[in-house]
Design a protein around this motif. Structure first.
Motif, PDB file in Angstrom:
ATOM      1  N   SER A  13       0.852  -1.182   0.000  1.00 23.41           N
ATOM      2  CA  SER A  13       0.000   0.000   0.000  1.00 23.41           C
ATOM      3  C   SER A  13       0.890   1.235   0.000  1.00 23.41           C
ATOM      4  O   SER A  13       1.985   1.223   0.550  1.00 23.41           O
ATOM      5  N   LYS A  15      -0.264   3.880   1.502  1.00 24.20           N
ATOM      6  CA  LYS A  15      -0.723   4.594   2.695  1.00 24.20           C
ATOM      7  C   LYS A  15      -0.053   4.148   3.992  1.00 24.20           C
ATOM      8  O   LYS A  15       0.482   4.955   4.727  1.00 24.20           O
ATOM      9  N   SER A  16      -0.159   2.823   4.300  1.00 26.55           N
ATOM     10  CA  SER A  16       0.298   2.333   5.608  1.00 26.55           C
ATOM     11  C   SER A  16       0.381   0.808   5.620  1.00 26.55           C
ATOM     12  O   SER A  16      -0.129   0.137   4.718  1.00 26.55           O
ATOM     13  N   ASP A  18      -1.151  -0.975   7.882  1.00 23.48           N
ATOM     14  CA  ASP A  18      -2.532  -1.378   8.159  1.00 23.48           C
ATOM     15  C   ASP A  18      -3.332  -1.504   6.869  1.00 23.48           C
ATOM     16  O   ASP A  18      -4.062  -2.472   6.667  1.00 23.48           O
ATOM     17  N   ASP A  19      -3.175  -0.536   5.983  1.00 24.86           N
ATOM     18  CA  ASP A  19      -3.890  -0.573   4.704  1.00 24.86           C
ATOM     19  C   ASP A  19      -3.409  -1.739   3.847  1.00 24.86           C
ATOM     20  O   ASP A  19      -4.213  -2.393   3.186  1.00 24.86           O
ATOM     21  N   LYS A  22      -5.113  -4.861   5.184  1.00 24.51           N
ATOM     22  CA  LYS A  22      -6.528  -4.888   4.797  1.00 24.51           C
ATOM     23  C   LYS A  22      -6.701  -5.216   3.321  1.00 24.51           C
ATOM     24  O   LYS A  22      -7.570  -6.009   2.949  1.00 24.51           O
ATOM     25  N   GLN A  23      -5.863  -4.622   2.457  1.00 28.84           N
ATOM     26  CA  GLN A  23      -5.960  -4.887   1.022  1.00 28.84           C
ATOM     27  C   GLN A  23      -5.605  -6.343   0.703  1.00 28.84           C
ATOM     28  O   GLN A  23      -6.238  -6.974  -0.145  1.00 28.84           O
TER      29      GLN A  23
END
Length: 66
Positions: A13, A15-16, A18-19, A22-23
């Protein structure tokens, strides 16, 4: 009795972490049913010109077979 299988995936990701997690789980869920857990094994970043450009995670996903 249940039988489970574990696979290893890599997700990224901009972004982060965490992202990225999730992806990765969301993408795996498109083709796998009954995902019950994820273990993040490794995290790293790509850097360009002194700035983080991408967050990368390597994880194992567990899913129960029918």
């Amino acid at each position: 009795m249940s039988v489970a299988k574990t696979i290893e995936i890599t997700a990224s990701s901009k972004k982060s972490f965490d992202d990225a997690i999730k992806q990765g789980v969301a993408k795996a869920a498109e083709s796998l049913e009954n995902i019950t857990g994820a273990w993040v094994m490794d995290q790293n970043v790509h850097v360009a010109k002194g700035k983080i450009t991408e967050y990368v995670v390597r994880m194992k996903l567990t899913f129960v077979l029918k």
